[in-house]
Design an enzyme around this catalytic site. Structure first.
Site, short mmCIF file in Angstrom:
data_model
loop_
_atom_site.label_atom_id
_atom_site.label_comp_id
_atom_site.label_asym_id
_atom_site.label_seq_id
_atom_site.Cartn_x
_atom_site.Cartn_y
_atom_site.Cartn_z
N GLN A 1 2.92 -7.46 47.53
CA GLN A 1 1.97 -6.74 46.67
C GLN A 1 2.74 -6.00 45.58
O GLN A 1 2.13 -5.48 44.64
CB GLN A 1 1.16 -5.72 47.49
CG GLN A 1 0.33 -6.34 48.60
CD GLN A 1 -0.29 -5.28 49.47
OE1 GLN A 1 -1.36 -4.74 49.18
NE2 GLN A 1 0.39 -4.96 50.57
N ASN A 2 4.06 -5.95 45.72
CA ASN A 2 4.88 -5.17 44.80
C ASN A 2 5.10 -5.90 43.49
O ASN A 2 5.19 -7.14 43.46
CB ASN A 2 6.25 -4.84 45.45
CG ASN A 2 6.08 -4.05 46.73
OD1 ASN A 2 5.04 -3.42 46.96
ND2 ASN A 2 7.06 -4.11 47.60
N HIS B 1 0.24 -9.26 42.89
CA HIS B 1 -0.23 -8.33 41.85
C HIS B 1 0.59 -8.41 40.57
O HIS B 1 0.58 -7.49 39.76
CB HIS B 1 -0.22 -6.89 42.39
CG HIS B 1 -1.15 -6.72 43.55
ND1 HIS B 1 -1.00 -5.71 44.48
CD2 HIS B 1 -2.23 -7.45 43.96
CE1 HIS B 1 -1.97 -5.82 45.39
NE2 HIS B 1 -2.72 -6.88 45.10
N GLY C 1 5.50 -2.07 55.28
CA GLY C 1 5.35 -1.05 54.24
C GLY C 1 4.11 -1.15 53.40
O GLY C 1 4.18 -1.01 52.17
N ALA D 1 11.46 0.52 57.01
CA ALA D 1 11.71 -0.92 56.85
C ALA D 1 13.14 -1.28 57.25
O ALA D 1 13.37 -2.26 57.99
CB ALA D 1 11.44 -1.32 55.40
N1 APR Z 1 9.62 1.88 55.22
C1 APR Z 1 8.48 1.22 55.53
N2 APR Z 1 7.25 1.64 55.17
C2 APR Z 1 7.18 2.78 54.45
C3 APR Z 1 8.32 3.53 54.08
C4 APR Z 1 9.58 3.03 54.51
N3 APR Z 1 10.72 3.68 54.22
N4 APR Z 1 7.90 4.62 53.39
C5 APR Z 1 6.54 4.54 53.31
N5 APR Z 1 6.11 3.45 53.96
C6 APR Z 1 4.74 2.96 54.13
C7 APR Z 1 3.68 4.04 54.18
O1 APR Z 1 3.57 4.59 55.48
C8 APR Z 1 2.44 3.25 53.78
O2 APR Z 1 1.84 2.63 54.91
O3 APR Z 1 4.42 2.17 53.03
C9 APR Z 1 3.01 2.16 52.87
C10 APR Z 1 2.70 2.40 51.41
O4 APR Z 1 1.31 2.32 51.22
P1 APR Z 1 0.74 2.38 49.74
O5 APR Z 1 1.38 3.50 49.00
O6 APR Z 1 -0.76 2.33 49.84
O7 APR Z 1 1.27 1.04 49.05
P2 APR Z 1 0.69 -0.42 49.20
O8 APR Z 1 0.07 -0.63 50.54
O9 APR Z 1 1.78 -1.36 48.80
O10 APR Z 1 -0.47 -0.45 48.08
C11 APR Z 1 -1.15 -1.69 47.91
O11 APR Z 1 -2.34 -0.70 46.05
O12 APR Z 1 -2.32 0.61 44.17
C12 APR Z 1 -2.32 -0.68 44.62
O13 APR Z 1 -1.50 -2.54 43.45
C13 APR Z 1 -1.09 -1.43 44.18
O14 APR Z 1 0.12 -3.15 45.35
C14 APR Z 1 -0.42 -1.85 45.48
C15 APR Z 1 -1.57 -1.81 46.47
#
Ligand code: APR
Length: 228
Positions: free
Chosen positions: A85-86, A103, A169, A213
């Site tokens: 998703q990154n 994305h 993550g 991670a």
């Molecule tokens: N290692 C693993 N996971 C982690 C770490 C780490 N060091 N630090 C944080 N996390 C986890 C958090 O606990 C959370 O569950 O990463 C996740 C981040 O969640 P979000 O901030 O919601 O990011 P993401 O899920 O990738 O968002 C999805 O939302 O805004 C849109 O397009 C954007 O691709 C993105 C989508």
């Protein structure tokens, strides 16, 4: 054995890149509707460009962390497909060869009139006035809220072929990406890596690896190699 990995912002957290919804996350500092929607682009393209130019600088200054590197190294032992998703390119820079960006990716721009036409951005800035081959303003090659996710069908197909599935993550807050787990066969083991495990209660064969991670992928790598 085929390992399918779905990653979110959490895998890049240890590279110093902000996640979206954690404390001090990106969406605490910006209103999504000001910087990550087609309407925002129509209303104030300069602000949108600046938002992504700032993030692009951070991505280019960041380095893949050990989690990205472990996933790349696993390709020496297994077939590995990453769906991310990154919009950073840290998986590729770590050496992973099969990476699908649901994305989009911040190092590319796309035509404003023909989204299939994408271009590599040279340097860290995409400027107003930079035009595509069709004469329209180039925009970041990023899927904004409210836009279709062209790769979702292909990603679902990849998930359906997983012998092992790994979720790393992601808060599973955003669809259709969050729905990809529905396409993983119920009999396939699903390893969930996150310090705050998201709600995956409706799935079978879930193994929760609660932690970062880097720390949990080191454990998972040992588990998978010992099974070989
Ligand atoms: N290692 C693993 N996971 C982690 C770490 C780490 N060091 N630090 C944080 N996390 C986890 C958090 O606990 C959370 O569950 O990463 C996740 C981040 O969640 P979000 O901030 O919601 O990011 P993401 O899920 O990738 O968002 C999805 O939302 O805004 C849109 O397009 C954007 O691709 C993105 C989508």
């Amino acid at each position: 054995m085929k390992i399918v990995v779905l990653t979110g912002a959490g895998i890049s957290a240890e590279s110093g890149l902000k996640t979206f919804r954690d404390t001090d996350g990106l969406w605490e500092g910006y209103n999504v509707y000001d910087v990550a929607t087609p309407e925002a682009w129509e209303k104030n393209p300069e602000m949108v460009q600046q938002f992504y130019n700032d993030r692009r600088k951070q991505v280019l200054e960041a380095n893949p962390n050990a989690a990205h590197l472990i996933l790349a190294e696993l390709e020496n032992h297994f077939e590995v497909e990453i769906i991310t998703q990154n919009i950073d390119d840290l998986h590729e820079r770590a050496g992973s060869t099969k990476v699908s960006h649901l994305h989009g990716v911040i190092t590319k721009s796309q035509s404003n009139v023909n989204p299939d036409s994408t271009y590599q951005i040279v340097g860290d800035e995409l400027r107003m006035g930079e035009l595509c081959e069709f004469g329209s303003q180039l925009r970041p090659h990023v899927v904004w809220f409210g836009e279709a996710v062209p790769m979702i069908e292909m990603a679902a197909e990849i998930c359906s072929t997983a012998d092992v599935f790994v979720l790393i993550g992601t808060s599973l807050a955003v669809y259709p990406a969050a729905g990809l787990l529905d396409f993983v066969p119920s009999g396939t083991r699903k390893f969930i890596i996150d310090p705050n495990i998201p709600n995956v209660s409706r799935y079978k064969n879930v193994i929760k690896l609660e932690g970062t991670a880097i720390s949990q992928l080191q454990i998972l790598k040992e588990i998978l190699l010992n099974e070989k």
